[in-house]
Write a protein that holds these residues in place. Structure first.
Motif, mmCIF file in Angstrom:
data_model
loop_
_atom_site.group_PDB
_atom_site.id
_atom_site.type_symbol
_atom_site.label_atom_id
_atom_site.label_comp_id
_atom_site.label_asym_id
_atom_site.label_seq_id
_atom_site.Cartn_x
_atom_site.Cartn_y
_atom_site.Cartn_z
ATOM 1 N N SER A 6 -45.000 10.130 7.353
ATOM 2 C CA SER A 6 -44.508 11.492 7.241
ATOM 3 C C SER A 6 -44.651 12.268 8.547
ATOM 4 O O SER A 6 -43.918 13.209 8.783
ATOM 5 C CB SER A 6 -45.226 12.230 6.111
ATOM 6 O OG SER A 6 -46.599 12.381 6.396
ATOM 7 N N LYS A 7 -45.576 11.897 9.382
ATOM 8 C CA LYS A 7 -45.768 12.596 10.659
ATOM 9 C C LYS A 7 -45.090 11.884 11.812
ATOM 10 O O LYS A 7 -44.929 12.455 12.874
ATOM 11 C CB LYS A 7 -47.252 12.751 10.945
ATOM 12 C CG LYS A 7 -47.921 13.717 9.996
ATOM 13 C CD LYS A 7 -49.269 14.095 10.481
ATOM 14 C CE LYS A 7 -49.853 15.150 9.565
ATOM 15 N NZ LYS A 7 -51.148 15.597 9.994
ATOM 16 N N GLY A 8 -44.751 10.641 11.645
ATOM 17 C CA GLY A 8 -44.126 9.887 12.720
ATOM 18 C C GLY A 8 -44.921 8.649 13.061
ATOM 19 O O GLY A 8 -45.879 8.288 12.376
ATOM 20 N N ALA A 9 -44.490 8.017 14.140
ATOM 21 C CA ALA A 9 -45.126 6.769 14.553
ATOM 22 C C ALA A 9 -45.429 6.816 16.041
ATOM 23 O O ALA A 9 -44.664 7.375 16.824
ATOM 24 C CB ALA A 9 -44.210 5.591 14.248
ATOM 25 N N VAL A 10 -46.535 6.234 16.402
ATOM 26 C CA VAL A 10 -46.957 6.189 17.797
ATOM 27 C C VAL A 10 -47.626 4.847 18.066
ATOM 28 O O VAL A 10 -48.240 4.258 17.169
ATOM 29 C CB VAL A 10 -47.908 7.366 18.121
ATOM 30 C CG1 VAL A 10 -49.210 7.264 17.368
ATOM 31 C CG2 VAL A 10 -48.157 7.478 19.611
ATOM 32 N N GLY A 11 -47.490 4.367 19.282
ATOM 33 C CA GLY A 11 -48.141 3.133 19.689
ATOM 34 C C GLY A 11 -49.193 3.424 20.741
ATOM 35 O O GLY A 11 -49.063 4.376 21.520
#
Length: 79
Positions: A6-11
């Motif tokens: 719901s907040k997004g994705a980060v690597g």
């Protein structure tokens, strides 16, 4: 939509003291976090904390739109 997406994705490349803390905090806050580190122990610890572990940096880049690096020195970036 799941809470983690719901907040997004980060690597995150580099799951040591700093990168690992960032990854844990983002995952706990509802972000989908994918990570990579050359140390298998760090990968196991972060996987247990809800971080999706990528088998390589190349595969990590295909999983998320934004990547943070937390590396011990500039030469680690090219390695």
């Amino acid at each position: 939509m799941s809470k983690a997406s719901s907040k997004g994705a980060v690597g995150i490349v580099g799951l040591g003291i700093m990168g690992g803390a960032i990854a844990r905090n983002l995952a706990a806050a509802g972000w989908r976090v994918a990570g990579y580190d050359v140390e298998s122990q760090r990968c196991r610890e972060l996987a247990a904390a809800g971080v999706e572990i990528a088998p390589s940096v190349g595969e990590l880049t295909g999983k998320v739109p934004t990547i943070l690096t937390s590396l011990p020195h500039p030469d680690a970036l090219t390695a």
